[in-house]
Design a protein around this motif. Sequence first.
Motif, short mmCIF file in Angstrom:
data_model
loop_
_atom_site.label_atom_id
_atom_site.label_comp_id
_atom_site.label_asym_id
_atom_site.label_seq_id
_atom_site.Cartn_x
_atom_site.Cartn_y
_atom_site.Cartn_z
N TYR A 20 0.85 -1.19 0.00
CA TYR A 20 0.00 0.00 0.00
C TYR A 20 0.88 1.24 0.00
O TYR A 20 1.98 1.23 0.56
CB TYR A 20 -0.89 0.04 1.26
CG TYR A 20 -1.98 -1.00 1.28
CD1 TYR A 20 -3.28 -0.67 0.94
CD2 TYR A 20 -1.71 -2.32 1.66
CE1 TYR A 20 -4.29 -1.61 0.96
CE2 TYR A 20 -2.71 -3.27 1.68
CZ TYR A 20 -4.00 -2.91 1.34
OH TYR A 20 -4.99 -3.86 1.37
N ALA A 21 0.38 2.31 -0.61
CA ALA A 21 1.14 3.56 -0.61
C ALA A 21 0.23 4.72 -0.99
O ALA A 21 0.00 4.99 -2.16
CB ALA A 21 2.31 3.47 -1.59
N SER A 22 -0.30 5.41 0.01
CA SER A 22 -1.12 6.60 -0.25
C SER A 22 -0.19 7.78 -0.54
O SER A 22 0.90 7.87 0.02
CB SER A 22 -2.00 6.91 0.96
OG SER A 22 -2.95 5.88 1.14
N PRO A 23 -0.63 8.68 -1.42
CA PRO A 23 0.24 9.81 -1.77
C PRO A 23 0.22 10.93 -0.73
O PRO A 23 -0.77 11.14 -0.04
CB PRO A 23 -0.36 10.31 -3.09
CG PRO A 23 -1.81 9.95 -2.99
CD PRO A 23 -1.85 8.65 -2.22
N VAL A 24 1.33 11.63 -0.65
CA VAL A 24 1.43 12.84 0.17
C VAL A 24 1.04 14.01 -0.72
O VAL A 24 1.47 14.09 -1.87
CB VAL A 24 2.86 13.01 0.73
CG1 VAL A 24 3.00 14.34 1.44
CG2 VAL A 24 3.20 11.86 1.67
N VAL A 25 0.19 14.90 -0.21
CA VAL A 25 -0.27 16.06 -0.97
C VAL A 25 -0.09 17.32 -0.14
O VAL A 25 -0.03 17.28 1.08
CB VAL A 25 -1.75 15.92 -1.40
CG1 VAL A 25 -1.94 14.75 -2.34
CG2 VAL A 25 -2.65 15.75 -0.18
N VAL A 26 0.02 18.46 -0.82
CA VAL A 26 0.11 19.75 -0.16
C VAL A 26 -1.23 20.45 -0.35
O VAL A 26 -1.73 20.57 -1.47
CB VAL A 26 1.25 20.59 -0.75
CG1 VAL A 26 1.30 21.96 -0.09
CG2 VAL A 26 2.58 19.86 -0.59
N VAL A 27 -1.82 20.89 0.76
CA VAL A 27 -3.14 21.52 0.74
C VAL A 27 -3.01 22.95 1.23
O VAL A 27 -2.36 23.20 2.25
CB VAL A 27 -4.12 20.73 1.64
CG1 VAL A 27 -5.48 21.40 1.67
CG2 VAL A 27 -4.23 19.28 1.18
N LYS A 28 -3.63 23.87 0.51
CA LYS A 28 -3.58 25.28 0.92
C LYS A 28 -4.59 25.51 2.04
O LYS A 28 -5.75 25.11 1.95
CB LYS A 28 -3.89 26.19 -0.27
CG LYS A 28 -3.62 27.64 0.03
CD LYS A 28 -3.63 28.48 -1.23
CE LYS A 28 -3.16 29.88 -0.88
NZ LYS A 28 -3.01 30.69 -2.08
N LYS A 29 -4.14 26.16 3.12
CA LYS A 29 -5.01 26.47 4.25
C LYS A 29 -5.73 27.79 4.00
O LYS A 29 -5.35 28.57 3.14
CB LYS A 29 -4.18 26.56 5.54
CG LYS A 29 -3.49 25.27 5.88
CD LYS A 29 -2.86 25.25 7.26
CE LYS A 29 -1.91 26.35 7.57
NZ LYS A 29 -1.22 26.18 8.86
N LYS A 30 -6.80 28.04 4.79
CA LYS A 30 -7.58 29.27 4.65
C LYS A 30 -6.74 30.51 4.89
O LYS A 30 -6.98 31.56 4.31
CB LYS A 30 -8.77 29.25 5.60
CG LYS A 30 -9.84 28.28 5.23
CD LYS A 30 -11.00 28.33 6.20
CE LYS A 30 -12.05 27.31 5.82
NZ LYS A 30 -13.20 27.33 6.73
N ASP A 31 -5.72 30.39 5.75
CA ASP A 31 -4.89 31.55 6.07
C ASP A 31 -3.80 31.81 5.03
O ASP A 31 -2.96 32.68 5.20
CB ASP A 31 -4.27 31.41 7.46
CG ASP A 31 -3.24 30.29 7.55
OD1 ASP A 31 -2.93 29.64 6.53
OD2 ASP A 31 -2.74 30.07 8.68
N GLY A 32 -3.80 31.01 3.95
CA GLY A 32 -2.82 31.19 2.88
C GLY A 32 -1.59 30.31 3.02
O GLY A 32 -0.81 30.18 2.10
N PHE A 34 2.46 5.23 3.25
CA PHE A 34 2.53 6.37 2.34
C PHE A 34 3.96 6.51 1.83
O PHE A 34 4.90 5.96 2.38
CB PHE A 34 2.07 7.66 3.04
CG PHE A 34 2.94 8.08 4.20
CD1 PHE A 34 3.93 9.02 4.03
CD2 PHE A 34 2.75 7.52 5.45
CE1 PHE A 34 4.72 9.42 5.09
CE2 PHE A 34 3.54 7.91 6.53
CZ PHE A 34 4.52 8.86 6.35
N VAL A 35 4.08 7.24 0.72
CA VAL A 35 5.38 7.46 0.10
C VAL A 35 5.64 8.95 0.02
O VAL A 35 4.76 9.73 -0.34
CB VAL A 35 5.41 6.87 -1.34
CG1 VAL A 35 6.72 7.18 -2.02
CG2 VAL A 35 5.17 5.38 -1.30
N THR A 36 6.86 9.35 0.41
CA THR A 36 7.25 10.74 0.30
C THR A 36 8.75 10.83 0.04
O THR A 36 9.53 10.11 0.67
CB THR A 36 6.89 11.54 1.56
OG1 THR A 36 7.29 12.90 1.38
CG2 THR A 36 7.52 10.99 2.81
N MET A 37 9.12 11.63 -0.90
CA MET A 37 10.53 11.88 -1.23
C MET A 37 11.32 10.57 -1.37
O MET A 37 12.42 10.44 -0.83
CB MET A 37 11.15 12.80 -0.18
CG MET A 37 10.50 14.18 -0.17
SD MET A 37 11.00 15.30 1.16
CE MET A 37 12.73 15.15 1.18
#
Length: 111
Positions: A14-26, A88-91
Amino acid sequence: MEDLGIILKSDSPYASPVVVVKKKDGGYRICIDFQRLNKISVTDPQRVPSPAETLLAMSEDKYFPRLTLTKDYHQICLRPPDVHKAAFVTMGQHYMFQLMPFGIDLGVNFL
């Protein structure tokens, strides 16, 4: 998180992706996208009592402990047979959670 024992190095299939999410504060938050894992999860047949049921059950109690947790999603141990599914997988590195990460549906049994 590895030093704290929250995650371990993994060779899980198994390997879920790492994602970058923008927060409400920018700003930005790094998250793991467990959507595909959650879609194949089966709801646990044990019902969790509602807050009203819990309060009613405690109505005659005299003492109530107080517990405050930070990052409470890292306080619950995953069942050993399910740890590899929270990978999960990252870098170029592959890890898996030992403790409940944010984003996995609670109250489920994995297939």
